[in-house]
Design a protein around this motif. Structure first.
Motif, PDB file in Angstrom:
ATOM      1  N   GLN A 142       0.821  -1.209   0.000  1.00  0.00           N
ATOM      2  CA  GLN A 142       0.000   0.000   0.000  1.00  0.00           C
ATOM      3  C   GLN A 142       0.857   1.261   0.000  1.00  0.00           C
ATOM      4  OE1 GLN A 142      -0.588  -2.532   2.123  1.00  0.00           O
ATOM      5  NE2 GLN A 142      -2.749  -3.119   2.010  1.00  0.00           N
ATOM      6  N   ASP A 143       1.947   1.284   0.765  1.00  0.00           N
ATOM      7  CA  ASP A 143       2.731   2.523   0.822  1.00  0.00           C
ATOM      8  C   ASP A 143       3.509   2.741  -0.471  1.00  0.00           C
ATOM      9  OD1 ASP A 143       4.339   0.335   1.726  1.00  0.00           O
ATOM     10  OD2 ASP A 143       5.767   1.737   2.632  1.00  0.00           O
ATOM     11  N   ASP A 144       3.948   1.640  -1.116  1.00  0.00           N
ATOM     12  CA  ASP A 144       4.525   1.787  -2.463  1.00  0.00           C
ATOM     13  C   ASP A 144       3.454   2.326  -3.416  1.00  0.00           C
ATOM     14  OD1 ASP A 144       7.158  -0.293  -2.496  1.00  0.00           O
ATOM     15  OD2 ASP A 144       5.556  -0.873  -1.149  1.00  0.00           O
ATOM     16  N   GLU A 181      15.074  -3.160   9.442  1.00  0.00           N
ATOM     17  CA  GLU A 181      13.911  -2.698   8.662  1.00  0.00           C
ATOM     18  C   GLU A 181      13.678  -3.707   7.527  1.00  0.00           C
ATOM     19  OE1 GLU A 181      12.116  -1.158   5.219  1.00  0.00           O
ATOM     20  OE2 GLU A 181      14.292  -1.464   5.351  1.00  0.00           O
ATOM     21  N   PHE A 182      12.428  -3.832   7.065  1.00  0.00           N
ATOM     22  CA  PHE A 182      12.032  -4.892   6.132  1.00  0.00           C
ATOM     23  C   PHE A 182      12.871  -4.922   4.842  1.00  0.00           C
ATOM     24  CE2 PHE A 182       9.445  -6.410   2.551  1.00  0.00           C
ATOM     25  CZ  PHE A 182       9.154  -7.689   2.981  1.00  0.00           C
ATOM     26  N   ASN A 183      12.987  -3.798   4.134  1.00  0.00           N
ATOM     27  CA  ASN A 183      13.625  -3.833   2.806  1.00  0.00           C
ATOM     28  C   ASN A 183      15.077  -4.294   2.886  1.00  0.00           C
ATOM     29  OD1 ASN A 183      11.303  -2.899   1.559  1.00  0.00           O
ATOM     30  ND2 ASN A 183      11.936  -0.748   1.629  1.00  0.00           N
ATOM     31  N   ILE A 184      15.769  -3.884   3.935  1.00  0.00           N
ATOM     32  CA  ILE A 184      17.178  -4.267   4.076  1.00  0.00           C
ATOM     33  C   ILE A 184      17.274  -5.692   4.596  1.00  0.00           C
ATOM     34  CG2 ILE A 184      19.420  -3.581   5.019  1.00  0.00           C
ATOM     35  CD1 ILE A 184      18.167  -1.444   3.230  1.00  0.00           C
ATOM     36  N   PRO A 211      14.365   3.268  -5.332  1.00  0.00           N
ATOM     37  CA  PRO A 211      13.960   1.939  -4.853  1.00  0.00           C
ATOM     38  C   PRO A 211      13.172   2.035  -3.543  1.00  0.00           C
ATOM     39  CG  PRO A 211      16.386   2.168  -4.967  1.00  0.00           C
ATOM     40  CD  PRO A 211      15.789   3.532  -5.039  1.00  0.00           C
ATOM     41  N   THR A 212      12.036   1.342  -3.497  1.00  0.00           N
ATOM     42  CA  THR A 212      11.232   1.335  -2.276  1.00  0.00           C
ATOM     43  C   THR A 212      10.886  -0.089  -1.836  1.00  0.00           C
ATOM     44  OG1 THR A 212       9.137   1.526  -3.465  1.00  0.00           O
ATOM     45  CG2 THR A 212      10.209   3.584  -2.836  1.00  0.00           C
ATOM     46  N   GLY A 213      11.674  -1.037  -2.290  1.00  0.00           N
ATOM     47  CA  GLY A 213      11.520  -2.419  -1.857  1.00  0.00           C
ATOM     48  C   GLY A 213      12.898  -2.994  -1.580  1.00  0.00           C
TER      49      GLY A 213
END
Ligand code: BDR
Ligand code: CA
Length: 319
Positions: free
Chosen positions: A18-20, A172-175, A130-132
């Protein structure tokens, strides 16, 4: 020249989420500032077949059939995929009305698109957003390091210092999902701006932006309300806040209005070895290591200015 006064060529790499999705709607509403060359998708919040579908759906909602969408890596460089359905729902964008989008998926692999675009950038380099998990970007750098001069700046969402972790106490999730990819990106030598949890936790969705969106007649506004109402549920319980942090839109908001943010040039390293602290971002905020800075670490944002920008841009949609 001010970053806000230039039309930038960008590639958005995302895993909606959703935030992406809100990040995409914000970017797609800003054509005078952002020339979106392509949207590349990666496995992250949900598997790749859903993230690419969700990105195409946002282009359709935005009426932007002109922006090509590519599918990239379906798993991290070296590890099994970890997803986040508990946060985003099984579709990744629960709360939106989901169907098969009319916007097609491009045939080319996202990594090939990134490599070819950056090699052809010439004297007009491209900003990557990049946001993932950073799998596609790292894979592109590994595939052909000659792309590096074609990168003007990387503006990414990921990591945390003061806010600890949202996936483990350290990460944090993406990392966390692809720390080896993050290590490649952090070490790539190109200008890097990082929007970590330290800023995204300052932009929490309260009733005010939701009420402003509910007052808008557009489909985009209605879909955004649906997604944010779902997104708010999990995080308001987790954090004890009124709503969820809008992590990924911080990247585009930074490009559109950098004056809303405060950052500090720091050396940032990522933990890839330890099972306990996998994906931890070690931020040398006080310069104790002597390592030269490799990133502008954002640590403060003006929430009122951020939401004013978001609401103004989403208010541009009339469809
Ligand atoms: C990041 O993880 C994902 O769940 C969000 O989309 C965001 O990119 C926040 O940690
Ligand atoms: Ca994301």
């Amino acid at each position: 020249m001010s970053e806000a006064n230039t039309t930038r060529r960008i590639i958005i790499d995302c895993d909606p989420g959703q935030d992406d999705a809100v990040m995409l709607l914000l970017a797609l509403a800003s054509p005078e500032a952002l020339d979106i060359l392509g949207i590349t998708t990666v496995a992250g919040n949900v598997p790749l077949d859903l993230t690419q579908r969700n990105a195409r759906l946002m282009c359709e909602f935005a009426g932007r059939h002109d922006v090509p969408v590519f599918a990239g890596c379906d798993r991290p460089l070296q590890r099994a995929l970890v997803t986040a359905e508990s946060v985003h729902g099984t579709t990744g964008i629960d709360g939106a009305s989901i169907h098969r989008p009319a916007v097609p998926l491009q045939d080319r692999h996202a990594v090939d698109f990134i490599v070819e675009t950056l090699l052809a950038a010439g004297d007009d380099p491209v900003t990557l957003v990049p946001t993932g998990p950073l799998t596609n970007i790292a894979a592109a750098i590994e595939a052909d390091p000659r792309i590096l001069p074609g990168i003007r700046r990387i503006v990414m969402m990921g990591g945390a210092m003061r806010e600890g972790g949202n996936t483990t106490p350290s990460a944090e999730f993406n990392i966390y999902v692809d720390p080896e990819a993050a290590e490649i990106v952090l070490g790539c030598g190109r200008p890097l701006t990082i929007a970590p949890l330290d800023v995204s936790h300052q932009v929490v969705v309260t009733h005010e932006p939701l009420d402003a969106l509910r007052a808008m007649p557009s489909r985009v506004a209605a879909e955004t309300v649906g997604m944010l109402e779902f997104f708010n549920r999990y995080d308001s319980e987790k954090y004890g806040t009124e709503g969820a942090p809008l992590h990924d839109p911080c990247t585009i908001a930074y490009l559109l209005a950098p004056e809303l943010f405060e950052g500090k040039l720091c050396h940032v390293a990522v933990e890839t070895g330890s099972a306990l602290t996998r994906g931890h971002t070690a931020v040398d905020f006080w310069g104790v290591t002597g390592h030269p800075p490799n990133a502008l670490w954002l640590h403060r944002v003006d929430p009122a200015g951020f939401f004013a920008l978001l609401i103004e841009r989403l208010g541009r949609y009339d469809g």
